[in-house]
Design a protein around this motif. Structure first.
Motif, mmCIF file in Angstrom:
data_model
loop_
_atom_site.group_PDB
_atom_site.id
_atom_site.type_symbol
_atom_site.label_atom_id
_atom_site.label_comp_id
_atom_site.label_asym_id
_atom_site.label_seq_id
_atom_site.Cartn_x
_atom_site.Cartn_y
_atom_site.Cartn_z
ATOM 1 N N GLY A 134 0.313 -1.882 0.397
ATOM 2 C CA GLY A 134 0.087 0.341 0.323
ATOM 3 C C GLY A 134 0.887 1.736 0.348
ATOM 4 N N ASN A 135 0.064 2.556 0.445
ATOM 5 C CA ASN A 135 0.750 4.225 0.007
ATOM 6 C C ASN A 135 1.734 3.802 1.248
ATOM 7 O OD1 ASN A 135 0.365 3.696 -2.393
ATOM 8 N ND2 ASN A 135 -1.599 4.330 -2.015
ATOM 9 N N TYR A 136 1.812 3.075 2.406
ATOM 10 C CA TYR A 136 1.553 4.085 3.981
ATOM 11 C C TYR A 136 2.956 3.260 4.571
ATOM 12 C CZ TYR A 136 -2.601 7.129 3.041
ATOM 13 O OH TYR A 136 -3.096 8.215 3.137
ATOM 14 N N VAL A 137 3.940 3.966 5.393
ATOM 15 C CA VAL A 137 4.337 3.508 6.584
ATOM 16 C C VAL A 137 3.741 3.878 7.228
ATOM 17 C CG1 VAL A 137 7.129 4.144 7.237
ATOM 18 C CG2 VAL A 137 6.717 4.549 4.383
ATOM 19 N N VAL A 138 4.864 2.718 8.220
ATOM 20 C CA VAL A 138 3.709 3.026 9.986
ATOM 21 C C VAL A 138 4.401 2.369 10.350
ATOM 22 C CG1 VAL A 138 2.436 1.895 11.287
ATOM 23 C CG2 VAL A 138 1.769 2.027 9.609
ATOM 24 N N VAL A 139 5.132 3.402 11.679
ATOM 25 C CA VAL A 139 6.416 2.937 12.290
ATOM 26 C C VAL A 139 5.511 2.547 14.038
ATOM 27 C CG1 VAL A 139 8.054 4.158 11.263
ATOM 28 C CG2 VAL A 139 6.394 5.720 13.256
ATOM 29 N N PHE A 140 6.011 2.316 14.913
ATOM 30 C CA PHE A 140 5.265 1.354 15.555
ATOM 31 C C PHE A 140 6.196 1.522 17.225
ATOM 32 C CE2 PHE A 140 4.479 -1.808 12.724
ATOM 33 C CZ PHE A 140 4.991 -3.245 14.331
ATOM 34 N N ASP A 141 5.818 0.745 18.157
ATOM 35 C CA ASP A 141 6.510 0.550 19.874
ATOM 36 C C ASP A 141 5.075 -0.270 20.252
ATOM 37 O OD1 ASP A 141 7.378 -0.575 21.747
ATOM 38 O OD2 ASP A 141 8.112 1.792 22.606
ATOM 39 N N PRO A 142 5.483 -1.511 19.788
ATOM 40 C CA PRO A 142 4.263 -2.801 20.340
ATOM 41 C C PRO A 142 3.646 -2.345 21.636
ATOM 42 C CG PRO A 142 6.097 -3.955 20.008
ATOM 43 C CD PRO A 142 6.751 -2.547 18.986
ATOM 44 N N LEU A 143 4.621 -2.593 22.618
ATOM 45 C CA LEU A 143 4.085 -2.834 23.473
ATOM 46 C C LEU A 143 5.321 -1.900 24.870
ATOM 47 C CD1 LEU A 143 1.977 -3.718 25.687
ATOM 48 C CD2 LEU A 143 3.959 -5.958 26.199
ATOM 49 N N ASP A 144 5.110 -0.598 24.841
ATOM 50 C CA ASP A 144 6.360 0.405 25.753
ATOM 51 C C ASP A 144 6.180 -0.284 27.563
ATOM 52 O OD1 ASP A 144 7.656 3.189 26.284
ATOM 53 O OD2 ASP A 144 5.437 3.652 27.397
ATOM 54 N N GLY A 145 6.576 0.153 27.539
ATOM 55 C CA GLY A 145 6.262 0.009 29.674
ATOM 56 C C GLY A 145 6.386 -1.371 29.400
ATOM 57 N N SER A 146 6.891 -2.332 28.427
ATOM 58 C CA SER A 146 7.066 -3.504 28.587
ATOM 59 C C SER A 146 7.627 -4.555 30.561
ATOM 60 C CB SER A 146 6.938 -4.521 27.765
ATOM 61 O OG SER A 146 8.086 -3.816 27.513
#
Length: 416
Positions: free
Chosen positions: A178-190
């Motif tokens: 697709g057309n989007y770039v997604v950045v993520f921290d899946p579980l902060d403070g684990s």
């Protein structure tokens, strides 16, 4: 002429006329009661049964009361799906971005369910591995990352995804591209999972840089990887949307698409996020600070002076010290700061010159949210959203919260 009877029911031969008269009266009453309808019909010709037309005269303007306040209808209680459709109708987002945000909400629901059952489903404790940052991974870190990657790949709207738990960004297969770039921290403070303290997920969404679209037909995987990295390393100013989901006493999804900040609380009875916080604004100032003072001895002199000043009243100079509140989870501390005001900080120190928070996955998305709510996101010496990442896992010092409080902190560090 027909005379009304004093007693007894209306004859059946007259009932159609009576019913028709009642309908005319009811219709007329509704037209008078609904002032909005008059404004639509003013000056328009309405066809009659005889083929002629008549004009509805303009009603005299009603002057509003001097102290009257006109308010728009609140969107509190609107579910996330409906809200996304409205944003699309108002051309604030397109249908593609709406699908990505909806996919993120699905990932958050799945992770929320796992977090709630972690203690009884064997999901606590370490996974026995470390991530690219050299940090011990928890079991839920690994599972949460897999969930985010899965929903984003299958959404068919993302081209590149980058996670805090992955060594490098990943190009989505051409079939689902697709057309989007997604950045993520899946579980902060684990690290707080085993103690059942607040945790959360953080994400940011960029538009794909067409000059850096990965070439899936290339024989050299290094070429694809390089294009992915270039595509991901965009400054926060390019963010189209950002948000976080906090897993605590309730599950709250907070997001912005560049037109204010909105919060949605998960209603477990219907399995849907429902708006609970409309157009969130960070208070201009607040007397709560959220720093890990255990590292005080390793801080630079300007930061030490700032911290000492807070305990004497800060810029208010009223002698009343600020209150300290520190959870150790960025999402939890940030959410409280958004609602109550104050400042959150994770500075650099003698051991970690740039702190430990990642620019792409944490600082930029949170700064975008803070600014959309009227607050600030700063490194102490400049605006976070202006920084162009030089590497995927780049770290920066981070301060965010009420505008006056962040500016007060900058006055100490910029003079140093």
């Amino acid at each position: 002429p027909i005379r009304a009877r004093a007693h007894g029911p209306v004859p059946s031969s007259l009932r159609p006329r009576v019913v028709a008269s009642a309908m005319i009266v009811a219709t007329t009453t509704q037209a008078v009661a609904l002032g909005g309808a008059r404004s639509v019909l003013r000056g328009r010709h309405l066809p009659s049964n005889r083929g002629s037309s008549r004009v509805i005269q303009k009603a005299p303007a009603v002057k509003p009361r001097r102290n009257a306040v006109v308010t728009s209808a609140s969107a509190i209680g609107t579910n996330l799906t409906t809200w996304l459709l409205r944003q699309e109708m108002e051309r604030k987002i397109d249908g593609e971005l709406a699908v990505v945000l909806s996919s993120v909400s699905i990932a958050c629901k799945r992770i929320a369910s796992l977090v709630q059952k972690a203690g009884i489903s064997g999901m606590t404790g370490a996974a026995g591995a470390v991530n690219v940052q050299g940090e011990d991974q928890k079991k839920l870190d690994v599972v949460s990352n897999e969930i985010f990657c899965e929903v984003l790949r299958t959404s068919g709207r993302t081209g590149v995804i980058a996670s805090e738990e992955e060594d490098t960004p990943v190009a989505v297969e051409e079939t689902y591209n697709g057309n989007y770039v997604v950045v993520f921290d899946p579980l902060d403070g684990s690290s707080n999972i085993d103690a059942a303290v607040s945790t959360g997920s953080i994400f940011g969404i960029y538009s794909s840089d067409q000059s850096c679209v990965p070439d899936w037909g290339a024989d050299d995987e290094g070429v694809v990887q390089e294009k992915c990295i270039t595509n991901v390393c965009q400054p926060g100013n390019n963010l189209l949307a950002a948000g976080y989901c906090m897993y605590s006493s309730s599950t709250i999804l907070v997001l912005t698409v560049g037109h204010g900040v909105y919060g949605f609380t998960l209603d477990p009875s219907i399995g849907e996020f429902v708006m609970s916080h409309e157009d969130v604004k960070v208070p201009e100032k607040g007397k709560i600070y959220s720093f890990n003072e255990g590292n005080y001895v390793n801080w630079e002199p300007g930061l030490k002076e700032y911290m000492d000043a807070l305990k004497k009243g800060g810029h208010t100079e009223d002698g009343k010290p600020y209150s300290a509140r520190y959870i150790g989870s960025l999402v939890g501390d940030f959410h409280r700061t958004m609602l109550y005001g104050g400042i959150y900080g994770y500075p650099g120190d003698a051991k970690n010159a740039n702190g430990k928070l990642r620019l792409l996955y944490e600082c930029a998305p949170m700064s975008f949210i803070a600014e959309q709510a009227g607050g600030m996101g700063s490194t102490g010496r400049g605006r976070v959203l202006d920084i162009r990442p030089e590497e995927v896992h780049q770290r920066v010092p981070f301060y965010t919260g009420s505008r006056e409080e962040v500016q007060y902190l900058e006055s100490f560090l910029q003079e140093a």
